[in-house]
Design an enzyme around this catalytic site. Structure first.
Site, PDB file in Angstrom:
ATOM      1  CG  HIS A 121      -1.500  -0.896   1.383  1.00  0.00           C
ATOM      2  ND1 HIS A 121      -1.851  -1.777   2.114  1.00  0.00           N
ATOM      3  CD2 HIS A 121      -2.903  -1.494   0.424  1.00  0.00           C
ATOM      4  CE1 HIS A 121      -3.189  -2.726   2.103  1.00  0.00           C
ATOM      5  NE2 HIS A 121      -3.574  -2.485   1.170  1.00  0.00           N
TER       6      HIS A 121
ATOM      7  CG  LEU B  50       4.545  -7.279   0.358  1.00  0.00           C
ATOM      8  CD1 LEU B  50       4.924  -6.277   1.117  1.00  0.00           C
ATOM      9  CD2 LEU B  50       4.899  -8.542   0.842  1.00  0.00           C
TER      10      LEU B  50
END
Ligand code: PAF
Length: 287
Positions: A44, A191
């Site tokens: 992110h 991830l």
């Protein structure tokens, strides 16, 4: 508006969000947007950094959208850590966190929903039929709420990126939709907030997904028949310790359509979803 203990201003309502964005616009700043469901990881944060390279101010949202979870899915246990997320976002150069509650996003009487087609067909939709309609509706709302110049989505959710691009095009939403490459750990595992559910043993299994897909992508690029490539990849994942495979599929990269001759003859993407215990992992690679 802002929580004094937060390192980052937090807007809880659309009105607060818009007030901030309007102020920036008055000062001549461009605005980028990164939508998330929180439980932030480096993947992110690279989206936020990419957004920061593409505009003067970055807004990130954290909203665990209940409508995109089916009744049997992990809405209740989905990790929530707003204070930590705010600190991470501030460190990555984000200027504002938009963190509405469900009542702000779906007020009483909310009935409108977007119906999706095209790149939403098959793959995730075969296993999560509710998913892309709900994602398209919440993303359309978020894009309208922020009215950014550009929004950055991760390629990790490749089908979602394609659905959102089509949504923005079809509904004339003037925000540019950018994709950013998947961040991986040192062993190639994409991830994901859901990696938090994995034990050490599960992690060893999960880390083989990327290698199996890379091998299958090489075979597909070599014009091997796709049904065999996909079947062999499923077998390799089961052998690696995955419990169940939802799909391994090679599709056209631009619209996720199937290759009619079952061999790759245009830019392609290999996509997969597989289970370890109760955790479902997705990944994809360019072919
Ligand atoms: O990818 C996600 O985290 C979500 O699907 C999104 C785009 C924030 C919509 O809820």
């Amino acid at each position: 508006m802002s929580d004094a203990s937060s390192p980052l201003p937090i807007a809880r309502t659309v009105e607060e969000l818009r007030r901030n964005v309007r102020d920036w616009r008055r000062q001549g700043f461009t605005v980028a947007f990164v939508p998330t469901m929180g439980a932030l990881h480096d993947g992110h944060l690279t989206l936020v950094q990419e957004a920061g390279r593409r505009a003067d101010r970055v807004v990130a949202s954290v909203f665990v959208n209940p409508t995109q979870f089916a009744a049997h899915e992990d809405l209740g246990t989905y990790p929530r850590q707003e204070a930590k997320d705010a600190a991470l976002l501030a460190g990555a150069g984000c200027a504002l966190l938009f963190a509405p509650d469900a009542a702000e996003m779906y007020p009483d009487g909310f009935t409108t929903a977007i119906s999706v087609g095209g790149p939403s067909q098959g793959l995730e939709t075969d296993f999560r039929p509710h998913f892309f309609g709900a994602v398209a509706t919440v993303v359309a709302k978020l894009l309208n709420q922020v009215q950014a110049d550009i929004a950055v989505f991760g390629e990790k959710d490749y089908q979602q990126l394609m659905v959102v691009r089509r949504l923005a095009r079809d509904l004339d939403i003037p925000t540019e939709i950018a994709g950013a490459p998947t961040e991986r750990d040192g062993h190639g595992l994409a991830l994901s907030s859901r990696n938090a559910y994995l034990s050490d043993t599960d992690l060893e299994v999960a880390r083989q997904l990327n290698g199996v897909l890379a091998e299958a992508a090489a075979k597909a690029a070599d014009h091997r028949p796709l049904p065999a490539v996909e079947r062999e990849a499923c077998a390799a994942l089961l052998k690696a310790g995955f419990d169940r495979i939802d799909y391994v599929a090679v599709r056209r990269a631009d619209d996720l359509g199937v290759f009619p001759d079952a061999v790759v003859d245009a830019p392609a993407r290999i996509l997969a979803a597989a289970w370890i215990g109760k955790t479902r992992l997705i990944d994809n690679l360019a072919v």
